[in-house]
Design an enzyme around this catalytic site. Structure first.
Site, PDB file in Angstrom:
ATOM      1  N   ASN A  71       0.851  -1.185   0.000  1.00 53.12           N
ATOM      2  CA  ASN A  71       0.000   0.000   0.000  1.00 53.12           C
ATOM      3  C   ASN A  71       0.898   1.252   0.000  1.00 53.12           C
ATOM      4  OD1 ASN A  71      -1.415   2.278   1.120  1.00 53.12           O
ATOM      5  ND2 ASN A  71      -3.050   0.906   1.764  1.00 53.12           N
ATOM      6  N   ASP A 130      -0.187   4.475   0.016  1.00 53.82           N
ATOM      7  CA  ASP A 130      -0.906   5.684   0.460  1.00 53.82           C
ATOM      8  C   ASP A 130       0.009   6.693   1.145  1.00 53.82           C
ATOM      9  OD1 ASP A 130      -3.236   4.480  -0.362  1.00 53.82           O
ATOM     10  OD2 ASP A 130      -4.034   4.134   1.648  1.00 53.82           O
ATOM     11  N   HIS A 131       0.940   6.166   1.975  1.00 56.88           N
ATOM     12  CA  HIS A 131       1.699   7.106   2.805  1.00 56.88           C
ATOM     13  C   HIS A 131       2.837   7.799   2.068  1.00 56.88           C
ATOM     14  CE1 HIS A 131      -0.945   6.531   6.010  1.00 56.88           C
ATOM     15  NE2 HIS A 131      -0.710   5.237   6.096  1.00 56.88           N
ATOM     16  N   ARG A 181       3.012  18.798   2.074  1.00 64.05           N
ATOM     17  CA  ARG A 181       3.558  20.055   1.570  1.00 64.05           C
ATOM     18  C   ARG A 181       2.850  20.538   0.309  1.00 64.05           C
ATOM     19  NH1 ARG A 181       8.637  21.963   3.274  1.00 64.05           N
ATOM     20  NH2 ARG A 181       8.585  21.724   5.520  1.00 64.05           N
ATOM     21  N   HIS A 214      -5.795   3.611  -1.401  1.00 63.72           N
ATOM     22  CA  HIS A 214      -7.119   3.907  -0.840  1.00 63.72           C
ATOM     23  C   HIS A 214      -7.509   5.309  -1.289  1.00 63.72           C
ATOM     24  CE1 HIS A 214      -9.783   3.934   3.066  1.00 63.72           C
ATOM     25  NE2 HIS A 214     -10.438   4.373   2.005  1.00 63.72           N
ATOM     26  N   ARG A 238      -9.704   7.939  -0.705  1.00 70.66           N
ATOM     27  CA  ARG A 238     -10.658   8.335   0.325  1.00 70.66           C
ATOM     28  C   ARG A 238     -11.515   9.480  -0.175  1.00 70.66           C
ATOM     29  NH1 ARG A 238      -9.030   6.435   5.742  1.00 70.66           N
ATOM     30  NH2 ARG A 238     -10.675   7.812   6.450  1.00 70.66           N
ATOM     31  N   ARG A 285      -7.314  12.684   1.349  1.00 70.65           N
ATOM     32  CA  ARG A 285      -6.234  13.147   2.238  1.00 70.65           C
ATOM     33  C   ARG A 285      -4.855  12.691   1.771  1.00 70.65           C
ATOM     34  NH1 ARG A 285      -7.267   9.746   7.708  1.00 70.65           N
ATOM     35  NH2 ARG A 285      -9.288  10.740   7.522  1.00 70.65           N
ATOM     36  N   GLU A 337      -8.694   0.344  -2.498  1.00 70.90           N
ATOM     37  CA  GLU A 337      -9.510   0.304  -1.277  1.00 70.90           C
ATOM     38  C   GLU A 337     -10.470   1.468  -1.361  1.00 70.90           C
ATOM     39  OE1 GLU A 337      -7.224   0.651   2.269  1.00 70.90           O
ATOM     40  OE2 GLU A 337      -6.143  -1.184   1.842  1.00 70.90           O
ATOM     41  N   THR A 348      -8.219   3.395   8.663  1.00 72.80           N
ATOM     42  CA  THR A 348      -9.438   2.594   8.730  1.00 72.80           C
ATOM     43  C   THR A 348      -9.547   1.919  10.098  1.00 72.80           C
ATOM     44  OG1 THR A 348      -9.016   2.118   6.416  1.00 72.80           O
ATOM     45  CG2 THR A 348     -10.760   0.849   7.478  1.00 72.80           C
ATOM     46  N   GLU A 399     -10.638  -9.682   3.284  1.00 69.49           N
ATOM     47  CA  GLU A 399      -9.359  -9.281   3.888  1.00 69.49           C
ATOM     48  C   GLU A 399      -9.615  -9.234   5.387  1.00 69.49           C
ATOM     49  OE1 GLU A 399      -7.262  -5.786   2.425  1.00 69.49           O
ATOM     50  OE2 GLU A 399      -6.338  -5.545   4.404  1.00 69.49           O
ATOM     51  N   HIS A 429      -3.617  -4.660   7.922  1.00 68.08           N
ATOM     52  CA  HIS A 429      -3.827  -3.498   8.782  1.00 68.08           C
ATOM     53  C   HIS A 429      -2.942  -3.595  10.011  1.00 68.08           C
ATOM     54  CE1 HIS A 429      -5.455   0.087  10.506  1.00 68.08           C
ATOM     55  NE2 HIS A 429      -6.059   0.299   9.362  1.00 68.08           N
TER      56      HIS A 429
HETATM   57  N1  PXP Z   1      -5.883  -3.132   4.576  1.00 71.45           N
HETATM   58  C1  PXP Z   1      -6.819  -2.165   4.678  1.00 71.45           C
HETATM   59  C2  PXP Z   1      -8.221  -2.517   4.355  1.00 71.45           C
HETATM   60  C3  PXP Z   1      -6.470  -0.860   5.061  1.00 71.45           C
HETATM   61  O1  PXP Z   1      -7.427   0.082   5.157  1.00 71.45           O
HETATM   62  C4  PXP Z   1      -5.117  -0.563   5.298  1.00 71.45           C
HETATM   63  C5  PXP Z   1      -4.730   0.839   5.662  1.00 71.45           C
HETATM   64  O2  PXP Z   1      -4.888   1.642   4.540  1.00 71.45           O
HETATM   65  C6  PXP Z   1      -4.180  -1.604   5.172  1.00 71.45           C
HETATM   66  C7  PXP Z   1      -4.580  -2.879   4.831  1.00 71.45           C
HETATM   67  C8  PXP Z   1      -2.729  -1.368   5.397  1.00 71.45           C
HETATM   68  O3  PXP Z   1      -2.532  -1.046   6.732  1.00 71.45           O
HETATM   69  P1  PXP Z   1      -1.112  -0.553   7.207  1.00 71.45           P
HETATM   70  O4  PXP Z   1      -0.833   0.734   6.502  1.00 71.45           O
HETATM   71  O5  PXP Z   1      -1.281  -0.400   8.675  1.00 71.45           O
HETATM   72  O6  PXP Z   1      -0.119  -1.620   6.824  1.00 71.45           O
END
Ligand code: PXP
Length: 241
Positions: free
Chosen positions: A7, A9-10, A18, A43, A45, A49, A70, A101, A151, A191
């Site tokens: 994932n 996202d981060h 920024r 994800h 959202r 964000r 997601e 989440t 999941e 997660h």
């Molecule tokens: N699975 C789902 C459904 C999630 O919402 C997330 C967080 O976006 C993850 C997995 C991944 O979680 P983490 O970033 O804590 O590894």
């Protein structure tokens, strides 16, 4: 062999902090794939964000493994998913005020809504996964509405403060996975998993694919994406029989 979906996202969180054009989650996804990831998760959202619409469209045209979106069941995001056509969608609950989440989707309480979303996604050729707590009623409801995969939410296990709590939460995950297997559902888990909690799954091949973001991206910030992904894959490989 158990797989790893990364994932990103981060990476987008860092960019949005920024309002810059970098770092690009699409570039991170390519690096994760080159390091051996089996899929890329984003994800989208409602509040945008981190991941932006531009990211999902570009990812669709860039990555060569498997794209997993997601998302919450909302008309706007459903429209985007049906246009982008990722290989898989994971339906999750979403609250604006949450940091990430929290908890699984309540499929039993939202059966009709989830079933009609799953039908629409299936009609667009997209596999449907439901992010649920390790709870038999949720697994049965997921199978009944025709989900392809579940999941299993590993957050309770990862956050457990005592060894007793951790062991109980881990057993719940394994029991849930066994039930899902009987129901012929694909089984993912994720997660909060990190390079330590993943070790609990050693010797068990019950999970088809882990979905991991934060811990990999955090490590990538220090050692690079390639090494962070490879080190997680190494841990996962040790989980098999
Ligand atoms: N699975 C789902 C459904 C999630 O919402 C997330 C967080 O976006 C993850 C997995 C991944 O979680 P983490 O970033 O804590 O590894």
């Amino acid at each position: 062999m158990t797989g790893l979906a990364v994932n990103v996202d981060h990476i987008a969180t860092l960019r949005q902090a920024r309002g810059a054009a970098y770092p690009d989650p699409v570039a991170a996804a390519v690096l994760a794939e080159l390091a051996g990831a089996d899929g890329i998760v984003v994800h989208l959202r409602e509040d945008r964000r981190h991941i932006q619409d531009r990211d999902v469209y570009l990812l669709r045209n860039t990555i060569s493994t498997k794209m997993i979106m997601e998302m919450a069941v909302t008309d706007e995001i459903m429209d985007i998913a049906c246009e982008v056509k990722p290989e898989q969608v994971t339906l999750v609950p979403e609250k604006r005020e949450e940091l990430t989440t929290e908890g699984g989707l309540d499929v039993t309480a939202n059966r009709d809504l989830v079933a009609s979303a799953a039908q629409r996604l299936h009609d667009s050729g997209i596999l449907v996964s439901l992010f649920i707590d390790p709870n038999p009623a949720q697994i049965e409801a997921s199978a009944a509405i025709g989900a392809d995969l579940i999941e299993i939410h590993t957050g309770t296990f990862c956050d457990a403060q005592t060894m007793d709590e951790k062991q109980r939460a881990f057993s719940d995950i394994i029991e849930a996975a066994r039930l899902a297997r009987k129901m012929e559902l694909g089984i993912n888990a994720g997660h909060g998993l990190c390079y330590n909690t993943i070790k609990w799954f050693r010797g068990s091949d019950i999970i088809d694919e882990f979905s991991i973001g934060h811990s990999i991206i955090a490590r990538a910030a220090l050692v690079g994406m390639d090494r962070a992904v490879k080190e997680m894959i190494e841990q996962i490989k040790l989980t098999g029989p």
